[in-house]
Design a protein around this motif. Structure first.
Motif, PDB file in Angstrom:
ATOM      1  N   TYR A 154       0.284   2.055   3.622  1.00 29.79           N
ATOM      2  CA  TYR A 154       1.024   1.124   4.876  1.00 29.79           C
ATOM      3  C   TYR A 154       1.601  -0.271   4.281  1.00 29.79           C
ATOM      4  O   TYR A 154       2.342  -0.430   3.822  1.00 29.79           O
ATOM      5  N   ILE A 155       0.511  -0.956   3.396  1.00 27.51           N
ATOM      6  CA  ILE A 155       0.503  -2.344   2.726  1.00 27.51           C
ATOM      7  C   ILE A 155       1.595  -2.251   1.970  1.00 27.51           C
ATOM      8  O   ILE A 155       2.306  -4.176   1.879  1.00 27.51           O
ATOM      9  N   CYS A 156       1.625  -1.301   1.356  1.00 30.29           N
ATOM     10  CA  CYS A 156       3.112  -1.621  -0.377  1.00 30.29           C
ATOM     11  C   CYS A 156       3.780  -1.397   0.604  1.00 30.29           C
ATOM     12  O   CYS A 156       4.772  -1.904  -0.495  1.00 30.29           O
ATOM     13  N   GLU A 321      -5.232   0.852   7.965  1.00 29.28           N
ATOM     14  CA  GLU A 321      -4.092   0.585   6.469  1.00 29.28           C
ATOM     15  C   GLU A 321      -4.861  -0.957   6.084  1.00 29.28           C
ATOM     16  O   GLU A 321      -3.773  -1.330   5.713  1.00 29.28           O
ATOM     17  N   SER A 322      -5.284  -1.630   6.986  1.00 32.30           N
ATOM     18  CA  SER A 322      -5.698  -3.325   6.174  1.00 32.30           C
ATOM     19  C   SER A 322      -6.223  -2.900   5.594  1.00 32.30           C
ATOM     20  O   SER A 322      -7.083  -2.213   4.780  1.00 32.30           O
ATOM     21  N   CYS A 323      -5.796  -3.751   4.374  1.00 30.50           N
ATOM     22  CA  CYS A 323      -5.927  -4.207   2.351  1.00 30.50           C
ATOM     23  C   CYS A 323      -7.755  -4.252   2.692  1.00 30.50           C
ATOM     24  O   CYS A 323      -7.851  -4.454   1.201  1.00 30.50           O
ATOM     25  N   GLY A 324      -7.823  -4.845   3.547  1.00 30.20           N
ATOM     26  CA  GLY A 324      -9.085  -5.997   3.485  1.00 30.20           C
ATOM     27  C   GLY A 324      -8.895  -7.194   3.279  1.00 30.20           C
ATOM     28  O   GLY A 324     -10.746  -8.132   3.081  1.00 30.20           O
ATOM     29  N   GLN A 325      -7.913  -7.839   2.704  1.00 32.66           N
ATOM     30  CA  GLN A 325      -7.574  -8.682   1.778  1.00 32.66           C
ATOM     31  C   GLN A 325      -8.530  -9.853   2.650  1.00 32.66           C
ATOM     32  O   GLN A 325      -9.052 -10.856   1.672  1.00 32.66           O
ATOM     33  N   CYS A 326      -8.178 -10.416   3.681  1.00 31.60           N
ATOM     34  CA  CYS A 326      -8.419 -11.642   3.908  1.00 31.60           C
ATOM     35  C   CYS A 326      -9.283 -11.474   5.624  1.00 31.60           C
ATOM     36  O   CYS A 326      -8.469 -10.493   6.492  1.00 31.60           O
ATOM     37  N   THR A 327     -10.066 -12.034   5.701  1.00 28.68           N
ATOM     38  CA  THR A 327     -10.464 -11.744   7.450  1.00 28.68           C
ATOM     39  C   THR A 327     -10.293 -11.433   8.395  1.00 28.68           C
ATOM     40  O   THR A 327     -11.014 -10.442   9.290  1.00 28.68           O
ATOM     41  N   PRO A 328      -9.107 -12.362   9.446  1.00 30.39           N
ATOM     42  CA  PRO A 328      -8.754 -12.448  10.192  1.00 30.39           C
ATOM     43  C   PRO A 328      -8.008 -10.770  10.524  1.00 30.39           C
ATOM     44  O   PRO A 328      -8.677 -10.356  11.552  1.00 30.39           O
ATOM     45  N   CYS A 329      -7.848  -9.919   9.463  1.00 36.94           N
ATOM     46  CA  CYS A 329      -7.324  -8.738   9.557  1.00 36.94           C
ATOM     47  C   CYS A 329      -8.091  -7.741   9.377  1.00 36.94           C
ATOM     48  O   CYS A 329      -8.958  -6.982  10.368  1.00 36.94           O
ATOM     49  N   ARG A 330      -8.958  -8.376   8.438  1.00 35.28           N
ATOM     50  CA  ARG A 330     -10.392  -6.822   8.135  1.00 35.28           C
ATOM     51  C   ARG A 330     -11.235  -6.561   9.024  1.00 35.28           C
ATOM     52  O   ARG A 330     -11.803  -5.696   9.512  1.00 35.28           O
ATOM     53  N   THR A 366      -3.589 -17.223  11.638  1.00 32.68           N
ATOM     54  CA  THR A 366      -4.590 -17.207  10.349  1.00 32.68           C
ATOM     55  C   THR A 366      -4.573 -15.503   9.209  1.00 32.68           C
ATOM     56  O   THR A 366      -4.601 -15.564   8.309  1.00 32.68           O
ATOM     57  N   ALA A 367      -3.725 -14.637  10.286  1.00 30.64           N
ATOM     58  CA  ALA A 367      -3.658 -13.498   9.105  1.00 30.64           C
ATOM     59  C   ALA A 367      -2.676 -13.845   7.590  1.00 30.64           C
ATOM     60  O   ALA A 367      -1.794 -14.569   7.851  1.00 30.64           O
ATOM     61  N   LYS A 368      -2.772 -13.073   6.768  1.00 29.22           N
ATOM     62  CA  LYS A 368      -1.928 -13.724   5.518  1.00 29.22           C
ATOM     63  C   LYS A 368      -1.152 -13.063   5.616  1.00 29.22           C
ATOM     64  O   LYS A 368      -0.213 -13.883   4.668  1.00 29.22           O
ATOM     65  N   CYS A 369      -0.655 -12.139   5.831  1.00 22.28           N
ATOM     66  CA  CYS A 369       0.235 -11.425   6.074  1.00 22.28           C
ATOM     67  C   CYS A 369       0.910 -10.798   7.391  1.00 22.28           C
ATOM     68  O   CYS A 369       0.004 -10.470   8.409  1.00 22.28           O
ATOM     69  N   GLY A 370       2.292 -10.148   7.208  1.00 27.56           N
ATOM     70  CA  GLY A 370       2.702  -9.323   8.596  1.00 27.56           C
ATOM     71  C   GLY A 370       1.923  -8.652   8.996  1.00 27.56           C
ATOM     72  O   GLY A 370       2.013  -8.294  10.193  1.00 27.56           O
ATOM     73  N   LEU A 371       1.324  -8.099   7.898  1.00 23.05           N
ATOM     74  CA  LEU A 371       0.772  -6.382   9.219  1.00 23.05           C
ATOM     75  C   LEU A 371      -0.368  -7.243   9.699  1.00 23.05           C
ATOM     76  O   LEU A 371      -0.373  -7.092  11.208  1.00 23.05           O
ATOM     77  N   GLY A 372      -1.686  -8.526   9.311  1.00 24.90           N
ATOM     78  CA  GLY A 372      -2.463  -9.180  10.059  1.00 24.90           C
ATOM     79  C   GLY A 372      -1.931  -9.846  11.408  1.00 24.90           C
ATOM     80  O   GLY A 372      -2.311  -9.340  12.847  1.00 24.90           O
ATOM     81  N   GLN A 373      -0.793 -10.499  11.076  1.00 26.42           N
ATOM     82  CA  GLN A 373      -0.025 -11.097  11.564  1.00 26.42           C
ATOM     83  C   GLN A 373       0.256 -10.206  13.033  1.00 26.42           C
ATOM     84  O   GLN A 373       0.677 -11.131  14.069  1.00 26.42           O
TER      85      GLN A 373
HETATM   86 FE1  SF4 Z   1      -4.748  -7.277   3.843  1.00 26.36          FE
HETATM   87 FE2  SF4 Z   1      -2.329  -8.720   5.318  1.00 26.36          FE
HETATM   88 FE3  SF4 Z   1      -4.535  -7.402   6.980  1.00 26.36          FE
HETATM   89 FE4  SF4 Z   1      -5.007  -9.273   5.312  1.00 26.36          FE
HETATM   90  S1  SF4 Z   1      -3.381  -9.867   7.163  1.00 26.36           S
HETATM   91  S2  SF4 Z   1      -6.576  -8.470   5.335  1.00 26.36           S
HETATM   92  S3  SF4 Z   1      -3.329  -9.528   3.744  1.00 26.36           S
HETATM   93  S4  SF4 Z   1      -2.932  -5.864   5.057  1.00 26.36           S
END
Ligand code: SF4
Length: 392
Positions: A154-156, A321-330, A366-373
């Motif tokens: 999904y993140i792609c 579907e979280s890519c796990g790159q940033c802590t707030p979202c993962r 604080t999440a890096k991209c739109g998914l976490g935000q």
């Molecule tokens: Fe990955 Fe975006 Fe979630 Fe951060 S907010 S873990 S970059 S999907």
């Protein structure tokens, strides 16, 4: 008695006159074409709503030895299935938009980034590409399009993660800026547009900016293709004008017992019945009432549905579907899921939901991209409006 919402047929009308439209459009200079696109009010139909003409202009202004045009067909938002239908029935419209964009920005190469689950569309797309490339040769245009298959993440669908995956890396979002206008696929200036956005450019080239602008309301011009699902007697894909209230939408598409509509999929907002009248479907702007943009997913829930189950389903999706790159979202997505389960079991009091709401707001910031935000959109709108369904 209220009138039924007008069903439009701009996108799906199979006009099959790409060559004539391309010839007519490309006989004009780049600035005139861009001015028309801007005047039409067309904004990105993937959900973010960036003005399309401006995106093309900005990318065209950057000096580079190579540029790219990418059609984002990684349609993975739960409840969204309209790009699949557009690519299946009118691929030539999408390709025409890509070719005009290529001429304007100075790109000779384009890609359709196709969701892996849509690989059944490949034979049809290959046939459309063969026809398209014949037209390119006939018009002496140096522009070729290939299909790039996604791998099911999904993140792609997030543009910078999409570039990473095309470059053979993990599909993880990049820091922004730089934006794709300057640094996209392979580090080169790239226009990336949603399937539907490109198909709309065809209507603008063919019928003119004014006709498109006449549809919709201020800040939200033109038509939009909606994927309608859930508790509706008529699920499917509908092209409607922007600017309708949610009440008008539910009057047409609901089963008479709608208690909520999820606008924009799992990343969108859940609107309860008491707000249907005040909610307008369109981009944020000078509209009266709350305006909600949407990539096109409209899921209707009637009173038989458990909103706890709906939220639980969305949270499971985000954890997966979280890519796990940033802590707030993962970590945040997992904490929200475990948190609502604990409240529902009675292991945590209902006050704990307030802590979870705070956490979702922290994720938004604080999440890096739109998914976490965007997890906070569905989380807060469901928990706040259906709190009684969340507790033990
Ligand atoms: Fe990955 Fe975006 Fe979630 Fe951060 S907010 S873990 S970059 S999907």
């Amino acid at each position: 008695m209220t009138k039924t919402l007008k069903r439009l047929d701009l996108i799906f009308k199979n006009e099959g006159d790409s060559e004539a439209i391309l010839e007519k459009t490309l006989s004009r200079n780049n600035e005139d074409i861009i001015s028309d696109l801007i005047a039409s009010g067309l904004k990105g139909r993937g959900g973010a709503g960036f003005p399309t003409g401006l995106k093309w202009r900005l990318t065209g202004e950057v000096e580079a030895d190579q540029k790219y045009v990418i059609c984002n067909a990684d349609e993975g938002e739960p409840g969204t299935f309209k790009d699949r239908e557009i690519l299946s029935s009118v691929p030539h419209k999408v390709l025409t938009g890509m070719a005009v964009c290529g001429r304007i920005i100075g790109a000779t190469k384009g890609f359709i980034y196709l969701r892996n689950e849509y690989k059944f569309l490949v034979p049809k797309l290959r046939t459309a590409l063969d026809d398209f490339h014949l037209i390119m040769d006939k018009l002496n245009l140096d522009f070729r399009v290939d299909i790039f298959m996604g791998s099911g993440a999904y993140i792609c669908g997030e543009e910078s993660a999409l570039f990473e995956s095309m470059e053979g890396k993990r599909g993880e979002p990049r820091n922004k800026p730089p934006y794709p206008t300057n640094y996209g696929y392979n580090g080169k200036p790239t226009v990336i547009n949603n399937v539907e956005t490109l198909a709309h450019t065809y209507s603008i080239f063919k019928y003119g900016a004014e006709k498109f602008r006449d549809l919709g309301v201020k800040d939200s011009r033109g038509s939009k293709v909606f994927s309608v699902s859930g508790d509706t007697p008529i699920p499917g894909i509908y092209e409607l004008e922007f600017g309708m209230t949610l009440q008008r939408f539910v009057d047409d598409f609901g089963d008479g017992d709608a208690k909520a509509v999820q606008v924009g999929g799992a990343a969108g907002f859940c609107v309860p019945r008491k707000r249907f009248e005040k909610t307008i479907i369109g981009y944020q702007g000078k509209l009266t009432g709350v305006s909600l943009p949407t990539g096109g997913s409209m899921m209707i829930f009637n009173s038989s549905r458990s909103m706890y189950n709906v939220l639980h389903n969305y949270l499971e999706f985000f954890v997966e579907e979280s890519c796990g790159q940033c802590t707030p979202c993962r970590v945040g997505t997992q904490q929200l899921l475990m948190g609502v389960e604990a409240v529902k079991r009675g292991d945590k009091s209902s006050d704990y939901l307030n802590k979870l709401l705070e956490l979702s707001e922290i994720m938004r910031q604080t999440a890096k991209c739109g998914l976490g935000q965007s997890v906070a959109n569905s989380f807060s709108s469901i928990v706040e409006n259906f709190k009684e369904e969340m507790i033990y």
